[in-house]
Design an enzyme around this catalytic site. Structure first.
Site, short mmCIF file in Angstrom:
data_model
loop_
_atom_site.label_atom_id
_atom_site.label_comp_id
_atom_site.label_asym_id
_atom_site.label_seq_id
_atom_site.Cartn_x
_atom_site.Cartn_y
_atom_site.Cartn_z
N GLY A 65 0.77 -1.25 0.00
CA GLY A 65 0.00 0.00 0.00
C GLY A 65 0.80 1.29 0.00
O GLY A 65 0.29 2.33 0.43
N SER A 102 1.73 8.27 1.79
CA SER A 102 0.93 7.10 2.18
C SER A 102 1.16 6.74 3.64
O SER A 102 2.28 6.86 4.15
CB SER A 102 1.35 5.87 1.35
N ILE A 103 0.12 6.24 4.27
CA ILE A 103 0.27 5.75 5.64
C ILE A 103 1.34 4.66 5.68
O ILE A 103 2.18 4.61 6.58
CB ILE A 103 -1.09 5.24 6.17
N VAL A 148 -4.51 -6.78 -5.64
CA VAL A 148 -5.33 -7.61 -4.74
C VAL A 148 -6.70 -7.99 -5.27
O VAL A 148 -7.42 -8.76 -4.64
CB VAL A 148 -5.46 -6.99 -3.31
N ALA A 160 -12.62 2.33 -3.20
CA ALA A 160 -14.04 2.35 -3.55
C ALA A 160 -14.18 3.36 -4.67
O ALA A 160 -13.41 4.33 -4.73
CB ALA A 160 -14.90 2.75 -2.36
N TYR A 204 -18.22 9.21 3.58
CA TYR A 204 -17.40 7.99 3.66
C TYR A 204 -18.19 6.80 3.09
O TYR A 204 -17.63 5.83 2.58
CB TYR A 204 -16.95 7.74 5.11
N LYS A 262 -15.05 -1.14 5.95
CA LYS A 262 -14.12 -1.13 7.11
C LYS A 262 -14.70 -1.94 8.27
O LYS A 262 -13.95 -2.55 9.03
CB LYS A 262 -13.82 0.30 7.55
N LEU A 314 -3.43 10.09 -1.11
CA LEU A 314 -4.12 9.95 -2.40
C LEU A 314 -5.50 9.32 -2.21
O LEU A 314 -6.49 9.79 -2.75
CB LEU A 314 -3.29 9.09 -3.35
N ALA A 315 -5.56 8.25 -1.41
CA ALA A 315 -6.85 7.57 -1.21
C ALA A 315 -7.85 8.50 -0.52
O ALA A 315 -9.02 8.58 -0.90
CB ALA A 315 -6.66 6.31 -0.38
P1 NAP Z 1 -2.81 5.73 -0.27
O1 NAP Z 1 -1.49 6.34 -0.07
O2 NAP Z 1 -3.57 6.13 -1.50
O3 NAP Z 1 -2.69 4.15 -0.21
C1 NAP Z 1 -3.71 3.29 -0.65
C2 NAP Z 1 -3.01 2.12 -1.27
O4 NAP Z 1 -3.95 1.11 -1.68
C3 NAP Z 1 -2.25 2.53 -2.53
O5 NAP Z 1 -0.91 2.07 -2.46
C4 NAP Z 1 -3.01 1.81 -3.63
O6 NAP Z 1 -2.19 1.47 -4.71
C5 NAP Z 1 -3.47 0.58 -2.89
N1 NAP Z 1 -4.46 -0.17 -3.66
C6 NAP Z 1 -5.71 0.25 -4.02
N2 NAP Z 1 -6.30 -0.70 -4.78
C7 NAP Z 1 -5.41 -1.73 -4.86
C8 NAP Z 1 -5.43 -3.01 -5.50
N3 NAP Z 1 -6.49 -3.40 -6.22
N4 NAP Z 1 -4.35 -3.82 -5.40
C9 NAP Z 1 -3.26 -3.43 -4.70
N5 NAP Z 1 -3.18 -2.23 -4.08
C10 NAP Z 1 -4.25 -1.39 -4.16
O7 NAP Z 1 -3.79 6.06 0.94
P2 NAP Z 1 -3.70 5.80 2.53
O8 NAP Z 1 -4.57 6.81 3.12
O9 NAP Z 1 -2.30 5.67 2.94
O10 NAP Z 1 -4.46 4.40 2.66
C11 NAP Z 1 -3.90 3.27 3.30
C12 NAP Z 1 -4.91 2.61 4.20
O11 NAP Z 1 -5.17 3.47 5.31
C13 NAP Z 1 -6.27 2.33 3.55
O12 NAP Z 1 -6.77 1.11 4.03
C14 NAP Z 1 -7.12 3.46 4.09
O13 NAP Z 1 -8.50 3.17 4.09
C15 NAP Z 1 -6.56 3.56 5.49
N6 NAP Z 1 -6.90 4.78 6.23
C16 NAP Z 1 -6.64 6.01 5.68
C17 NAP Z 1 -6.96 7.15 6.38
C18 NAP Z 1 -6.70 8.51 5.81
O14 NAP Z 1 -7.33 9.47 6.25
N7 NAP Z 1 -5.79 8.65 4.88
C19 NAP Z 1 -7.55 7.05 7.66
C20 NAP Z 1 -7.79 5.80 8.20
C21 NAP Z 1 -7.47 4.66 7.46
P3 NAP Z 1 -2.15 2.45 -6.01
O15 NAP Z 1 -1.87 3.81 -5.55
O16 NAP Z 1 -1.10 1.83 -6.83
O17 NAP Z 1 -3.54 2.33 -6.59
#
Ligand code: NAP
Length: 261
Positions: free
Chosen positions: A13, A19-20, A65, A95, A156, A163, A195-196
């Site tokens: 991820g 990214s986290i 995935v 999503a 959300y 989740k 990004l997400a």
């Molecule tokens: P992020 O930097 O955009 O990371 C999300 C990751 O998921 C990216 O590396 C993305 O890869 C990967 N991904 C999405 N679809 C995929 C697939 N089909 N196969 C493999 N990889 C896939 O965002 P983030 O905020 O760090 O998110 C990481 C986690 O933290 C997520 O579960 C998110 O829900 C959770 N979270 C985020 C927050 C927040 O506010 N940011 C808060 C609580 C929890 P690509 O970029 O290559 O598509």
């Protein structure tokens, strides 16, 4: 000596240095872990390889995935470098953007619901199944979740049920793997600009709201999450499994917060 000295961690991820998972890699590396990474598609490989190099790693394997074959192949490829490892970080969610705004009932579709659950929840169990034979005793698996699993949060939407499913998986996986001394936990992070997160409509307002209301009066950082992940990956958390740890500057505990007149 770092708390992860002698441990190997596979980190999924990483999309950018915001990214986290990047924060997790940074903190785990600081604590002495050896790291390996996954990238979603060939196009993203150079970016992830560059980040891996920052942390002294040249192990990057492709894992998309939405495909069982890709998940299985990723662990087969990893085996070319590591026969076994200790920590698995699942930090993946998706999503359709159209479903992350407005009314939940009006925006949710059969396909979007399925996709959100498949990519954001099912993938954790699927990864664990493939990883199991490679996991050392006392291994630690973890995933990233959000408050939307247990409370309704504007925009959300479909990610909330996804989740909730992920957090339930944490408990079932912890029960399954516990007898093998393998732990499974989740970190519920407060909002962080990634990004997400940018896909959730009104995300900037969410950050502002949390900063002004949450107990610590600040948003959390990827390092805050990374430090908790390092703790969860280490033997310092040896007695914990099936838990969701909140790294949200206290927001979850507030019933209401306003200035008294
Ligand atoms: P992020 O930097 O955009 O990371 C999300 C990751 O998921 C990216 O590396 C993305 O890869 C990967 N991904 C999405 N679809 C995929 C697939 N089909 N196969 C493999 N990889 C896939 O965002 P983030 O905020 O760090 O998110 C990481 C986690 O933290 C997520 O579960 C998110 O829900 C959770 N979270 C985020 C927050 C927040 O506010 N940011 C808060 C609580 C929890 P690509 O970029 O290559 O598509």
């Amino acid at each position: 000596m770092g708390i992860l000295e002698g441990k190997r961690a596979l980190i999924t991820g990483i999309a950018s240095n915001r990214s986290i998972a990047y924060g997790v890699a940074k903190c785990m590396h600081r604590e002495g872990a050896e790291l390996a990474f996954t990238y979603q598609t060939e196009k993203l490989r150079p970016r992830v390889e560059k980040i891996a190099a920052e942390f002294g790693s040249d192990i990057c394997v492709e894992m998309e995935v939405s495909s069982d074959d890709s998940i299985a192949k990723a662990f087969k490829d990893l085996k070319g470098n590591w026969l076994n490892f200790d920590v698995l970080v699942h930090s993946i969610a998706f999503a359709p953007t159209e479903e992350l705004k407005g009314s939940f009932i009006e925006s949710v579709t059969r396909e979007g619901f399925k996709t959100a659950h498949e990519i954001s929840s099912f993938s954790f169990a699927a990864m664990a199944r493939e990883a199991k034979s490679m996991l050392n005793e006392h291994a630690s698996l973890m995933t990233m979740t959000y408050l939307g699993s247990v409370r309704s949060v504007p925009n959300y939407n479909v990610m909330g049920p996804a989740k909730a499913s992920l957090e339930s998986s944490v408990r079932f996986m912890a029960a399954d793997l516990g007898p093998d001394s393998i732990r499974v936990n989740g970190i519920s992070a407060g909002p962080i600009k990634t990004l997400a997160a940018a896909g959730v409509s009104g995300f900037r307002s969410m950050l502002k709201h949390v900063e002004s209301k949450t107990s610590l009066r600040r948003n959390v950082t990827i390092e805050d999450v990374g430090n908790t992940a390092a703790f969860l990956g280490s033997d310092l958390s040896a007695g914990m499994t099936g838990e969701i740890l909140y790294v949200d500057a206290g927001y979850r505990n507030l019933g209401m917060n306003f200035d008294m007149e």
